[in-house]
Write an enzyme that holds these catalytic residues in place. Structure first.
Site, PDB file in Angstrom:
ATOM      1  N   PHE A   1       3.591   8.865   4.528  1.00  0.00           N
ATOM      2  CA  PHE A   1       4.372   9.276   4.160  1.00  0.00           C
ATOM      3  C   PHE A   1       5.509   8.242   2.696  1.00  0.00           C
ATOM      4  CE2 PHE A   1       3.404  10.765   7.616  1.00  0.00           C
ATOM      5  CZ  PHE A   1       3.040  11.220   8.198  1.00  0.00           C
ATOM      6  N   GLY A   2       4.840   7.253   2.618  1.00  0.00           N
ATOM      7  CA  GLY A   2       5.502   6.924   1.770  1.00  0.00           C
ATOM      8  C   GLY A   2       5.145   4.843   1.478  1.00  0.00           C
ATOM      9  N   SER A   3       5.440   4.308   0.581  1.00  0.00           N
ATOM     10  CA  SER A   3       4.649   3.090   0.432  1.00  0.00           C
ATOM     11  C   SER A   3       5.871   2.046   1.150  1.00  0.00           C
ATOM     12  CB  SER A   3       5.314   2.701  -1.043  1.00  0.00           C
ATOM     13  OG  SER A   3       5.190   3.193  -2.119  1.00  0.00           O
TER      14      SER A   3
ATOM     15  N   ASP B   1      -2.369  11.113  11.818  1.00  0.00           N
ATOM     16  CA  ASP B   1      -3.460  10.816  10.221  1.00  0.00           C
ATOM     17  C   ASP B   1      -4.181   9.572  10.914  1.00  0.00           C
ATOM     18  OD1 ASP B   1      -1.806   9.927   7.542  1.00  0.00           O
ATOM     19  OD2 ASP B   1      -4.042  10.779   7.717  1.00  0.00           O
TER      20      ASP B   1
ATOM     21  N   GLY C   1       0.693  -1.701  -0.036  1.00  0.00           N
ATOM     22  CA  GLY C   1       0.094   0.410  -0.378  1.00  0.00           C
ATOM     23  C   GLY C   1       0.721   1.522  -0.036  1.00  0.00           C
TER      24      GLY C   1
END
Ligand SMILES: *[C@@H]1O[C@H](CO)[C@@H](O)[C@H](O)[C@H]1NC(C)=O
Ligand SMILES: *[C@@H]1O[C@H](CO)[C@@H](O)[C@H](O)[C@H]1NC(C)=O
Ligand SMILES: *[C@@H]1O[C@H](CO)[C@@H](O)[C@H](O)[C@H]1NC(C)=O
Ligand SMILES: *[C@@H]1O[C@H](CO)[C@@H](O)[C@H](O)[C@H]1NC(C)=O
Ligand SMILES: *[C@@H]1O[C@H](CO)[C@@H](O)[C@H](O)[C@H]1NC(C)=O
Ligand SMILES: *[C@@H]1O[C@H](CO)[C@@H](O)[C@H](O)[C@H]1NC(C)=O
Ligand SMILES: *[C@@H]1O[C@H](CO)[C@@H](O)[C@H](O)[C@H]1NC(C)=O
Ligand SMILES: *[C@@H]1O[C@H](CO)[C@@H](O)[C@H](O)[C@H]1NC(C)=O
Ligand SMILES: *[C@@H]1O[C@H](CO)[C@@H](O)[C@H](O)[C@H]1NC(C)=O
Length: 821
Positions: A508-510, A623, A504
């Site tokens: 903040f990144g993969s 978040d 996913g």
């Protein structure tokens, strides 16, 4: 200017120079040259200090910390007057004794009888200058400013920032703050680790950096020096690579730091914070682990309470901490006397036993026999259940551990033993005949041969296993529970098969699936745009990694290499909540029933409450959304990505914080530039709770327009007392009361006004049914705010439709925001 006035000026300056020189009380800066002489009495005005470093951080001069007639040549930190280095710690001098920079280049310190008590050893090496550097280093330089000798190579009890403790060099404690003589504890590099040892009849280790759980192993290089750097106390290999490190609480790069081996034997690091030294690391956190905590034979318990073991009494009845007696005998010096063992009771342990290999003895008697055969044995520790037998030479303080099956005996002469005393073993029964002597002699010789063969074999075995133990230790540290492991980028590349299986993409990144060398499945998150340095990143990761809670996803490790910043998490079998909640396909994933949803809500709330209220440092998640709530096999909810907001925000200036979060879950204060608090997470949690109730996304334009924005619809239904209408139509057998309660909690959480939202702890209690759920204030401001959120969501949608390839509503409700606000 006329010639006459020029001459007058010249004469005046010559006069000034010749007048000031004999007073000899002016302080020198940076360096003094060959021929310089000083004694404390000449610099009384300057408290004995004659040379300052260029910016006056440090000064060289004569100090007398005990305020007695004992003076030392020392380097002090000027603003705190703390002593950093001493030349003659074991040989004090008097107020009029001199330091002389000889013409041959040697610098020597003389005492009243004219003996040299300290010398730099730089005679005939071309020494020209004695320089006190801004780092606190005192150096003898030649005419090309090459260092011939430096105090950094000859430390006393202090290591300063940048100073290297090389192998073969020891830090030795001072007796006390006022008596600078060498004490009996040392810090040095040994056997690939940094060791603290008590310098008893033979050295006894009491702390090893490699076995400290706070140490992070960084590489397999053999350490060649230890040094303090910004935020790190580290061991460095031959090529200056970090081999292992202890992350210090303060990472600020331009503060002065020091590590001191304190008079009590503890190693403490501190940093200078403008006025005082702040401690940020203690090698031994429990004073009872210090070798002299309660004096010789004293028993330390409950973090510092002293008492005497059974059958011994205090040496000083008004201060038990000074130790107990009578002391052990080393009867080998007196072979004609009988030897016995004084029982010191059970439950005692000794610090050095943790660092030495036990002997194998089948019984207490066998252990006592081993001690009898060893001249340096003064006491023994026997563990009945493991048959471990530890012999000890000189003994320091004992620790009370309470293990009923461990026994301690002191070796004494029978003549000093009172008849009432407990178990005695007698080595020599006396009155033996000539024959017996021969037999005894032969057996002793035989035993000696056997013992020495055994000792040789044991020594070799121990040597072999200790070199193996070092590499094992590394692996041990890599996998210590409770500390994040450091991975290399290559390791993670291999584990994730070059980042081939993407799980996913988050804020903040993969995230990629991976399998570690130990076959455990992990999720590897590749962070984007982290502008933090490696050290700050590691310090932060150490904080996040030390947070453990059943409802928080466990950080297993990390990688900070070059530009790469990766985090390794435990793998969560059922992925994120949004997959289970919003995916339409029948039975795969299975429909989340009501009680599971409540458990997920409760788990998430507990995890957040822990972050907000129970962590040492409060953490705001920033978040919260279904994508960041992960489910394990049993649908147990775990919050992920906590602490990342903090990691990412550090790079920002104070004026702008990056807006990181997801529209639809963001609290209004984010959008309106009000301060963010833990209540912002409560808002997001409320939004997630509504989605759990309805089983749909909060903004869903495929619904009839009245229901597009679910929070507004929920408010309307709540006002009309029809909360049961809000339940996910796919769910059955849910009572109206239950739904009403949860809707009310959700509406409390998403209040516009921050102070009206409950704390996460309160939310947990409401969900658990421990406290009553108050009726949510359905103020007009609340309705207006919700209306604004709805319009915002609709305009977002229109913008996305206007922009080219819009093909999913998901894009809308989960659109990522980023950039200065
Ligand atoms: C001394 O202080 C000045 C001014 O604060 C600074 O520019 C200089 O770098 C300092 N020197 C050293 C050796 O720290
Ligand atoms: C001077 O030092 C010598 C050698 O260390 C020592 O024997 C002597 O006692 C000292 N004298 C004084 C007055 O401290
Ligand atoms: C050596 O250091 C001193 C003091 O810092 C300085 O005055 C001198 O210029 C230096 N000499 C050389 C050759 O660098
Ligand atoms: C410092 O302690 C040592 C060891 O206990 C002692 O021999 C010495 O006299 C003390 N020195 C001073 C100046 O008190
Ligand atoms: C490290 O350097 C020292 C001194 O230069 C040397 O004796 C030692 O063998 C080196 N160790 C390794 C592992 O390279
Ligand atoms: C015994 O301990 C007390 C209190 O610490 C101290 O004042 C006293 O000097 C000690 N006596 C001896 C003989 O050391
Ligand atoms: C050795 O034993 C004799 C008497 O048995 C005793 O007087 C002497 O003090 C002992 N010596 C030591 C060092 O224990
Ligand atoms: C210790 O000794 C006992 C009996 O002598 C023996 O059975 C046992 O295996 C030994 N254990 C070790 C670890 O050597
Ligand atoms: C004797 O005991 C001392 C102190 O525990 C120990 O260091 C030494 O290795 C022992 N010697 C033998 C031969 O076991």
């Amino acid at each position: 200017m006329s010639a006459a006035s020029a001459l007058a000026l010249l004469l005046i300056s010559v006069w000034v120079i010749t007048e000031t020189r004999p007073a000899l009380s002016a302080v020198f800066y940076d360096h003094v040259s060959k021929g310089f002489q000083a004694s404390s009495i000449n610099w009384v005005d300057a408290n004995g200090f004659f040379l300052h470093s260029i910016n006056s951080s440090f000064a060289l001069g004569f100090c007398n910390p005990g305020s007695v007639q004992a003076y030392f040549l020392c380097v002090v930190h000027v603003s705190t007057q703390q002593i950093m280095w001493t030349a003659n710690r074991n040989s004090p001098i008097s107020i009029s004794d001199q330091m002389i920079f000889q013409d041959n280049g040697d610098i020597s310190l003389y005492n009243s009888t004219g003996s040299v008590v300290w010398s730099s050893g730089t005679a005939m090496t071309g020494a020209e200058l004695l320089q006190l550097q801004e780092s606190g280093n005192l150096a003898v330089l030649d005419s090309t400013n090459q260092s011939l000798w430096q105090s950094f190579d000859h430390p006393t009890d202090t290591l300063l920032l940048g100073q290297k403790l090389k192998s073969g060099v020891k830090l030795i404690n001072s007796i006390s703050a006022t008596n600078l003589s060498e004490g009996r504890y040392s810090l040095q590099l040994e056997a690939g680790s940094l060791l603290l040892s008590a310098e008893f009849s033979s050295p006894q280790a009491y702390w090893s950096m490699n076995t400290d759980v706070r140490t992070i192993s960084m590489g397999s290089d053999y350490p060649s020096y230890a040094s303090l750097a910004a935020g790190v106390f580290g061991l460095y290999g031959n090529s200056s690579f970090l081999v292992s490190e202890i992350v210090l609480a303060s990472a600020a790069s331009n503060t002065l730091r020091r590590a001191v081996l304190k008079p009590n034997g503890n190693l403490v690091t501190s940093f200078y914070a403008g006025t005082i030294w702040n401690e940020d690391f203690n090698a031994l956190q429990d004073v009872c682990s210090l070798p002299g905590a309660c004096g010789q034979y004293g028993v330390c318990s409950n973090a510092g309470q002293c008492s005497c073991p059974q059958s011994l009494s205090p040496l000083n009845s008004s201060n038990v901490a000074q130790g107990c007696g009578p002391p052990a005998q080393l009867p080998c010096t007196n072979s004609s006397t009988d030897i016995s063992f004084r029982d010191m009771g059970s439950g005692l342990d000794y610090f050095f036993n943790r660092f030495s290999a036990p002997l194998n003895a089948s019984s207490l008697k066998a252990c006592q026999n081993l001690c009898l055969q060893n001249c340096s044995c003064s006491a023994l520790f026997y563990h009945q259940d493991s048959n471990d037998c530890y012999l000890s030479g000189e003994l320091g303080s004992l620790e009370y551990k309470g293990t009923a099956t461990s026994f301690t005996f002191l070796k004494v002469l029978t003549s000093t033993e009172t008849p009432s005393s407990a178990p005695l073993v007698t080595a020599n029964s006396g009155g033996a005949s000539y024959i017996v002597y021969i037999i005894v002699g032969c057996s002793v010789a035989f035993i000696l041969v056997v013992v020495s063969i055994f000792a040789c074999w044991f020594y070799r075995r121990k040597k072999a296993s200790s070199s193996a133990a070092f590499t094992e230790d590394d692996g041990f540290l890599e996998s210590l529970p409770g500390l994040p492991t450091r991975f290399s980028y290559k390791q993670l590349q291999t584990a994730t098969n070059n980042f081939s299986t993407k799980l996913g993409t988050g804020g903040f990144g993969s995230v990629y699936e991976g399998i570690l060398a130990d076959k455990s499945r992990v999720a590897v998150k590749k962070l984007e745009s982290v502008a933090q340095g490696k050290k700050e990143f590691r310090a932060e990761v150490a904080t996040i990694g030390s947070i453990h809670h059943v409802h928080l996803v466990q950080l297993k490790g990390f990688c900070a290499e070059g530009i790469h910043r990766l985090l390794v998490y435990e793998f969560m079998a059922r992925s994120s909540l949004d997959r289970s909640l919003f995916t339409e396909t029948a039975d795969c994933p299975p429909l989340l029933d009501w009680s599971t949803r409540i458990n997920i809500a409760l788990g998430t709330a507990r995890g957040l409450a822990y972050l907000h209220e129970d962590c040492r440092e409060r953490i705001i998640h920033c978040d919260i959304k279904p994508e960041n709530i992960l489910l394990d096999d049993n649908f147990l909810a775990k919050v992920s990505d906590f602490g990342l907001a903090k990691l990412m925000n550090r790079e920002q200036s104070n004026v702008f914080t990056t807006l990181r979060g997801t529209r639809g879950y963001l609290a209004p204060e984010w959008l309106m530039n009000y301060p963010i608090s833990e209540k912002s997470d409560v808002y997001s949690f409320g939004m997630v709770l509504l989605e759990l109730i309805s089983g749909r996304k909060n903004f869903d334009p495929t619904e009839v327009s009245e229901k597009w924005y679910f929070p507004a619809y929920a408010l309307q239904q709540a006002e009309e007392g029809k909360c049961e209408m809000l339940i996910d139509p796919k769910l059955k057998n849910v009572t109206d009361e239950e739904v009403t309660k949860v809707v009310q909690i959700a509406l409390l959480c998403i209040q516009e006004e921050v102070h009206l939202r409950p704390s996460m702890g309160k939310v947990v209690q409401m969900l658990e049914g421990i406290i009553e759920v108050p009726y949510p204030p359905l103020s007009s401001q609340f309705a207006v705010g919700l209306h604004a959120r709805m319009l915002d969501a609709i305009s977002q949608r229109e913008q996305s439709i206007a922009s080219t390839d819009y093909n999913s509503q998901d894009l809308l409700s989960a659109s990522q925001l980023s950039g200065p606000r």
